[in-house]
Write an enzyme that holds these catalytic residues in place. Sequence first.
Site, PDB file in Angstrom:
ATOM      1  N   GLY A   1       0.845  -1.198   0.000  1.00  0.00           N
ATOM      2  CA  GLY A   1       0.000   0.000   0.000  1.00  0.00           C
ATOM      3  C   GLY A   1       0.878   1.245   0.000  1.00  0.00           C
TER       4      GLY A   1
ATOM      5  N   ARG B   1       0.419  -4.751  -5.479  1.00  0.00           N
ATOM      6  CA  ARG B   1       0.459  -5.992  -4.712  1.00  0.00           C
ATOM      7  C   ARG B   1       0.593  -7.088  -5.769  1.00  0.00           C
ATOM      8  NH1 ARG B   1      -0.926  -3.937   0.323  1.00  0.00           N
ATOM      9  NH2 ARG B   1      -2.649  -2.472   0.359  1.00  0.00           N
TER      10      ARG B   1
ATOM     11  N   ASP C   1       5.231  -4.761   5.969  1.00  0.00           N
ATOM     12  CA  ASP C   1       5.700  -6.077   6.422  1.00  0.00           C
ATOM     13  C   ASP C   1       5.699  -7.092   5.291  1.00  0.00           C
ATOM     14  OD1 ASP C   1       2.935  -5.990   6.300  1.00  0.00           O
ATOM     15  OD2 ASP C   1       2.628  -7.283   8.038  1.00  0.00           O
ATOM     16  N   GLY C   2       4.662  -7.053   4.441  1.00  0.00           N
ATOM     17  CA  GLY C   2       4.587  -8.000   3.320  1.00  0.00           C
ATOM     18  C   GLY C   2       5.753  -7.811   2.355  1.00  0.00           C
TER      19      GLY C   2
ATOM     20  N   THR D   1      13.509  -0.217   3.738  1.00  0.00           N
ATOM     21  CA  THR D   1      13.070   0.937   4.540  1.00  0.00           C
ATOM     22  C   THR D   1      11.574   0.699   4.725  1.00  0.00           C
ATOM     23  OG1 THR D   1      12.615   2.290   2.593  1.00  0.00           O
ATOM     24  CG2 THR D   1      14.777   2.537   3.605  1.00  0.00           C
TER      25      THR D   1
ATOM     26  N   ASP E   1       0.424   1.425   8.322  1.00  0.00           N
ATOM     27  CA  ASP E   1      -0.074   0.583   9.423  1.00  0.00           C
ATOM     28  C   ASP E   1       0.816   0.581  10.666  1.00  0.00           C
ATOM     29  OD1 ASP E   1      -2.095  -0.015   7.767  1.00  0.00           O
ATOM     30  OD2 ASP E   1      -1.633  -2.131   7.516  1.00  0.00           O
TER      31      ASP E   1
ATOM     32  N   ASP F   1       3.114  -1.578  11.349  1.00  0.00           N
ATOM     33  CA  ASP F   1       2.973  -2.954  11.840  1.00  0.00           C
ATOM     34  C   ASP F   1       4.273  -3.745  11.749  1.00  0.00           C
ATOM     35  OD1 ASP F   1       3.116  -2.979   9.122  1.00  0.00           O
ATOM     36  OD2 ASP F   1       1.329  -4.185   8.785  1.00  0.00           O
TER      37      ASP F   1
ATOM     38  N   GLY G   1      -5.661  -0.541   9.260  1.00  0.00           N
ATOM     39  CA  GLY G   1      -4.801  -1.390  10.103  1.00  0.00           C
ATOM     40  C   GLY G   1      -5.332  -2.807  10.062  1.00  0.00           C
ATOM     41  N   ARG G   2      -4.891  -3.518   9.010  1.00  0.00           N
ATOM     42  CA  ARG G   2      -5.430  -4.874   8.811  1.00  0.00           C
ATOM     43  C   ARG G   2      -5.106  -5.815   9.969  1.00  0.00           C
ATOM     44  NH1 ARG G   2      -3.540  -6.247   2.835  1.00  0.00           N
ATOM     45  NH2 ARG G   2      -1.798  -4.996   3.531  1.00  0.00           N
TER      46      ARG G   2
ATOM     47  N   SER H   1     -16.881 -11.431  22.957  1.00  0.00           N
ATOM     48  CA  SER H   1     -17.929 -10.449  22.598  1.00  0.00           C
ATOM     49  C   SER H   1     -18.612  -9.923  23.854  1.00  0.00           C
ATOM     50  CB  SER H   1     -18.970 -11.088  21.695  1.00  0.00           C
ATOM     51  OG  SER H   1     -18.344 -11.476  20.506  1.00  0.00           O
TER      52      SER H   1
ATOM     53  N   GLN I   1      -7.226   8.079   4.464  1.00  0.00           N
ATOM     54  CA  GLN I   1      -6.143   7.902   5.446  1.00  0.00           C
ATOM     55  C   GLN I   1      -4.771   7.725   4.805  1.00  0.00           C
ATOM     56  OE1 GLN I   1      -7.588   5.000   8.722  1.00  0.00           O
ATOM     57  NE2 GLN I   1      -9.023   4.798   7.047  1.00  0.00           N
TER      58      GLN I   1
ATOM     59  N   SER J   1      11.328  26.189  19.994  1.00  0.00           N
ATOM     60  CA  SER J   1      12.765  26.397  19.747  1.00  0.00           C
ATOM     61  C   SER J   1      13.565  25.119  19.979  1.00  0.00           C
ATOM     62  CB  SER J   1      13.307  27.478  20.677  1.00  0.00           C
ATOM     63  OG  SER J   1      12.572  28.657  20.528  1.00  0.00           O
TER      64      SER J   1
ATOM     65  N   ARG K   1      12.448  32.620  -8.976  1.00  0.00           N
ATOM     66  CA  ARG K   1      12.323  33.347  -7.722  1.00  0.00           C
ATOM     67  C   ARG K   1      12.908  32.567  -6.540  1.00  0.00           C
ATOM     68  NH1 ARG K   1       6.731  36.487  -6.993  1.00  0.00           N
ATOM     69  NH2 ARG K   1       7.562  37.945  -8.529  1.00  0.00           N
TER      70      ARG K   1
ATOM     71  N   GLY L   1      12.834  30.499  16.623  1.00  0.00           N
ATOM     72  CA  GLY L   1      13.638  29.466  17.284  1.00  0.00           C
ATOM     73  C   GLY L   1      14.701  30.022  18.208  1.00  0.00           C
TER      74      GLY L   1
ATOM     75  N   HIS M   1       4.222  34.229  14.116  1.00  0.00           N
ATOM     76  CA  HIS M   1       3.638  33.372  15.152  1.00  0.00           C
ATOM     77  C   HIS M   1       2.758  32.252  14.617  1.00  0.00           C
ATOM     78  CE1 HIS M   1       5.342  36.503  17.548  1.00  0.00           C
ATOM     79  NE2 HIS M   1       5.187  35.719  18.609  1.00  0.00           N
TER      80      HIS M   1
HETATM   81  N1  LIG Z   1       5.603 -14.051   1.786  1.00  0.00           N
HETATM   82  C1  LIG Z   1       5.843 -13.372   0.662  1.00  0.00           C
HETATM   83  N2  LIG Z   1       6.582 -13.914  -0.328  1.00  0.00           N
HETATM   84  C2  LIG Z   1       6.825 -13.230  -1.438  1.00  0.00           C
HETATM   85  N3  LIG Z   1       6.367 -12.009  -1.689  1.00  0.00           N
HETATM   86  C3  LIG Z   1       5.627 -11.426  -0.765  1.00  0.00           C
HETATM   87  C4  LIG Z   1       5.318 -12.066   0.459  1.00  0.00           C
HETATM   88  N4  LIG Z   1       4.560 -11.238   1.183  1.00  0.00           N
HETATM   89  C5  LIG Z   1       4.390 -10.146   0.436  1.00  0.00           C
HETATM   90  N5  LIG Z   1       5.036 -10.230  -0.721  1.00  0.00           N
HETATM   91  C6  LIG Z   1       5.071  -9.267  -1.814  1.00  0.00           C
HETATM   92  O1  LIG Z   1       4.982  -7.956  -1.297  1.00  0.00           O
HETATM   93  C7  LIG Z   1       3.809  -7.308  -1.835  1.00  0.00           C
HETATM   94  C8  LIG Z   1       3.264  -6.331  -0.855  1.00  0.00           C
HETATM   95  O2  LIG Z   1       2.860  -6.999   0.336  1.00  0.00           O
HETATM   96  P1  LIG Z   1       1.540  -6.555   1.138  1.00  0.00           P
HETATM   97  O3  LIG Z   1       0.411  -6.480   0.187  1.00  0.00           O
HETATM   98  O4  LIG Z   1       1.423  -7.432   2.313  1.00  0.00           O
HETATM   99  O5  LIG Z   1       1.840  -5.070   1.550  1.00  0.00           O
HETATM  100  P2  LIG Z   1       2.844  -4.462   2.620  1.00  0.00           P
HETATM  101  O6  LIG Z   1       4.199  -4.370   2.037  1.00  0.00           O
HETATM  102  O7  LIG Z   1       2.721  -5.176   3.897  1.00  0.00           O
HETATM  103  O8  LIG Z   1       2.305  -2.987   2.744  1.00  0.00           O
HETATM  104  P3  LIG Z   1       0.938  -2.509   3.416  1.00  0.00           P
HETATM  105  O9  LIG Z   1       0.487  -3.569   4.363  1.00  0.00           O
HETATM  106  O10 LIG Z   1       1.317  -1.277   4.079  1.00  0.00           O
HETATM  107  O11 LIG Z   1      -0.008  -2.292   2.310  1.00  0.00           O
HETATM  108  C9  LIG Z   1       2.888  -8.461  -2.148  1.00  0.00           C
HETATM  109  O12 LIG Z   1       1.936  -8.108  -3.102  1.00  0.00           O
HETATM  110  C10 LIG Z   1       3.856  -9.485  -2.703  1.00  0.00           C
HETATM  111  O13 LIG Z   1       4.203  -9.212  -4.024  1.00  0.00           O
HETATM  112  O1  LIG Z   2      -5.543  -0.193  -0.778  1.00  0.00           O
HETATM  113  P1  LIG Z   2      -5.907  -1.613  -0.554  1.00  0.00           P
HETATM  114  O2  LIG Z   2      -5.138  -2.519  -1.433  1.00  0.00           O
HETATM  115  O3  LIG Z   2      -7.360  -1.806  -0.580  1.00  0.00           O
HETATM  116  O4  LIG Z   2      -5.420  -1.996   0.907  1.00  0.00           O
HETATM  117  C1  LIG Z   2      -5.974  -1.519   2.082  1.00  0.00           C
HETATM  118  C2  LIG Z   2      -5.058  -1.924   3.183  1.00  0.00           C
HETATM  119  O5  LIG Z   2      -3.818  -1.301   3.027  1.00  0.00           O
HETATM  120  C3  LIG Z   2      -3.437  -0.668   4.207  1.00  0.00           C
HETATM  121  O6  LIG Z   2      -3.797   0.673   4.088  1.00  0.00           O
HETATM  122  C4  LIG Z   2      -1.962  -0.725   4.411  1.00  0.00           C
HETATM  123  O7  LIG Z   2      -1.571  -2.036   4.614  1.00  0.00           O
HETATM  124  C5  LIG Z   2      -4.260  -1.371   5.283  1.00  0.00           C
HETATM  125  O8  LIG Z   2      -4.414  -0.667   6.473  1.00  0.00           O
HETATM  126  C6  LIG Z   2      -5.527  -1.609   4.551  1.00  0.00           C
HETATM  127  O9  LIG Z   2      -6.201  -2.683   5.107  1.00  0.00           O
HETATM  128 MG   LIG Z   3       1.359  -4.836   5.643  1.00  0.00          MG
END
Ligand SMILES: Nc1ncnc2c1ncn2[C@@H]1O[C@H](COP(=O)(O)OP(=O)(O)OP(=O)(O)O)[C@@H](O)[C@H]1O
Ligand SMILES: O=P(O)(O)OC[C@H]1O[C@](O)(CO)[C@@H](O)[C@@H]1O
Ligand SMILES: [Mg+2]
Length: 762
Positions: A5, A69, A100-101, A142, A147, A149, A190-191, A218, A282, A517, A553, A561, A652
């Site tokens: 994302g 993705r 993280d993905g 980086t 999220d 996360d 925040g999935r 619940s 967001q 400051s 310009r 500060g 200010h």
């Molecule tokens: N376990 C994995 N193995 C290989 N590629 C992965 C794996 N997990 C994620 N990726 C690659 O990274 C891409 C982005 O991952 P993901 O959709 O989880 O988003 P993210 O980097 O966590 O960012 P965000 O959660 O902020 O949207 C995936 O579409 C995929 O191409």
């Molecule tokens: O933009 P997409 O692919 O619908 O993804 C939404 C998801 O991406 C994020 O904004 C970032 O991982 C999540 O909080 C949300 O669930």
């Molecule tokens: Mg993620």
Amino acid sequence: MTSGGDAPGMNANVRAMVRAAIYKGCKPFAIYEGYEGLVKGGSDYIKELSWNDVRGWLSEGGTNIGTARSKEFRTKEGRLKAAKNLIDAGINALIVCGGDGSLTGADLFRSEWPELLSTLLKSNQITQSQHQSFKYLNICGTVGSIDNDMSSTDATIGAYSSLARICQAIDYIDATANSHSRAFVIEVMGRHCGWLALMAGIATTADYILIPEKPASSKEWHEQMTEIVAKHRKRGKRTTIVLVAEGAITSDLKPITCTEVKDILVEKLGLDTRITTLGHVQRGGTAVAYDRILATLQGFEAIEAVLQCTPDTPSPMIAIEENKIIRRPLVNAVKLTKSVAEAINNKDFKKAMQLRDSEFVEHLHNFMAMNSADHNNPSLPLEKRLNIAIINVGAPAGGMNSATYSMATYCMSRGHKPFGIYNGFTGLTRHESIKPLNWLEIINWNNAGGSELGTNRTVPEESDIGLIAYYFTKYKIDGLIIVGGFEAYTSLHQLERNRVNYPAFRIPIILIPATISNNVPGTEHSLGTDTCLNSLVEYCDTIKQSASASRNRVFVIEVQGGNSGYIATSAALACGAQISYVPEEGISLDQLEMDINSLKQIFINSEGKSKSGKLILKSANASKVLTTNVLASIINSESSHRFEAKTAIPGHVQQGGMPSPIDRTRAARLAVRAVQFIETKTEILLPFKNCDSFNLLSDDDIHKIVNTAAVLGIKRSKLKFTNIRHLYDFETNVKKRMPKDIHWSYIRDIADQLEGRITIKH
Ligand SMILES: Nc1ncnc2c1ncn2[C@@H]1O[C@H](COP(=O)(O)OP(=O)(O)OP(=O)(O)O)[C@@H](O)[C@H]1O
Ligand SMILES: O=P(O)(O)OC[C@H]1O[C@](O)(CO)[C@@H](O)[C@@H]1O
Ligand SMILES: [Mg+2]
């Protein structure tokens, strides 16, 4: 490459990498459309970027090199294609900015690299010599995701921008909720992580939050939520805000929907309730100052990291710990992140919480104490309950009111009586302006700008210190929290030194630094600097647009500060100002000449075709002689009509309107710690309260009590208490009203390098 994302700040990250790479003599390439582009490869998806290609990217939201993705990259075949494409393009190092993905994918790619390479060699897709030269994949992450996360880093690029958007929306909703006395159930992103919901909960004083890390059955959460909301309503609150993280679940892993929350509020409490799903708003918009700076420093560090990596060093992930940019092994960070998800799936929520960083846990605890606690049934026994006062001293700074709100509500949850001292020390001595803080009166203070208590620069010795002591005795004040800048610091010093004469000051006294400051010794960050930077960034973006539109310009912008160049330097980094002048360096004629010559060169090269409007940020105190107007006049007369210089003075406006979420949440954390400080230090001082020979104390006794008057600062990666005696005697340049150590000077070099500015070293 940017992936996953999009997140505000990704562009700033790419810009910094491109420029740092060129500065170091490397060739930067962008991989377009995330892993999709890497798998597709070729010149459409892998392109070299130049210095000017990334001009203006600091202020642009989203990611200009695209993201995706990618399903294909999740397959071995996909990753094989990606490896081949990287080698074909001659790329030795890959930096991935994503969540993280994306970083899990990067880590997998790195671990499979030898196998991928030998498959490519065996199938003759690469040559033996290519196999040899690309033997190691130099990879770096980086973390860019709204999220927040990813484990091993306090903040991900984009998270605070998203938080700012969420808080702005909730502040708006609050107004309409208040008008109708309504309840709102608000879904935030925040999935798998509740960071956004938790931080927004603190920043907007929501009544209740539902997050994946702390699920309940619940029945439990239905009961808890109704009980808390009912209590707030009974005490006179007209609004109810419940925040639901997208990934909120029950303890049996059932997703919690906003509709379910709404139904409970309607059925059990009869509240007129609406649902708002904030959605992709967001993720949109320009990055806040924090994210621009974080992304820029991390981009710069990522280039350093890949240049320093050897086959034996583990692939790094660039992280931030409180305030410090650090490298962490990518593989560990990924492992830790995965284990949070695993713990949640295994219903081991305790472990999931432990795996989140300690700050997350602290914030959650504070949220519960401040917003959900039963103030009628506080946690401390009667004999431990104290009278704690709070005072604002100095100029207003964003977060002052949040500190008061947090201090007061935390005190209420513990059983202490919070007192507000109004209008500083003069308010106390002239008008006896001190009274207990009432919950209903302060519920809207958290997000208010300025100082609701009222503030001024008078220090105790300029007021009437004896009278201050008298009122402290009269109101039985057991502890004092001072919130403010250098005058507040001086006040703490004076009260502590006057303990000899006035037993009333033999109480724990703590300073929460709050000044735009950022010049208080004992901390690297003061409340208010973030709010100030955001208003400056907004101001500078607007001016830069105007400067760029007219093509030729330069604006000289005068920044506040005092004698500290922190704001000018940080704003220069966040806005991409060509030059900054600060009091620590002054303005030498030689440097000015070099700067004017380089501006001339820039405008000659651009031939009036590109958007090369330029900003110069000048601290008001950078030079007594070269004032803002004089500087602009000199530049004008030296510009040979190639360009013109104008001035702009935000004044200010820099104190900001509403405090930023960073200042609000920081204030909450600091205020709670300040109350805890008073709780723990009270006993130490009790034996000295009525001691007649306070001026003759033994070294041992002095040692015992010296730490009971302190500055609560953010130092490196930790919150730190430093006693005022030590700070004042050893770490303060009293005449300049500055700390002796300037911790941020390295940022100046980075800002200059990313603008291609050459400076005369001091
Ligand atoms: N376990 C994995 N193995 C290989 N590629 C992965 C794996 N997990 C994620 N990726 C690659 O990274 C891409 C982005 O991952 P993901 O959709 O989880 O988003 P993210 O980097 O966590 O960012 P965000 O959660 O902020 O949207 C995936 O579409 C995929 O191409
Ligand atoms: O933009 P997409 O692919 O619908 O993804 C939404 C998801 O991406 C994020 O904004 C970032 O991982 C999540 O909080 C949300 O669930
Ligand atoms: Mg993620």
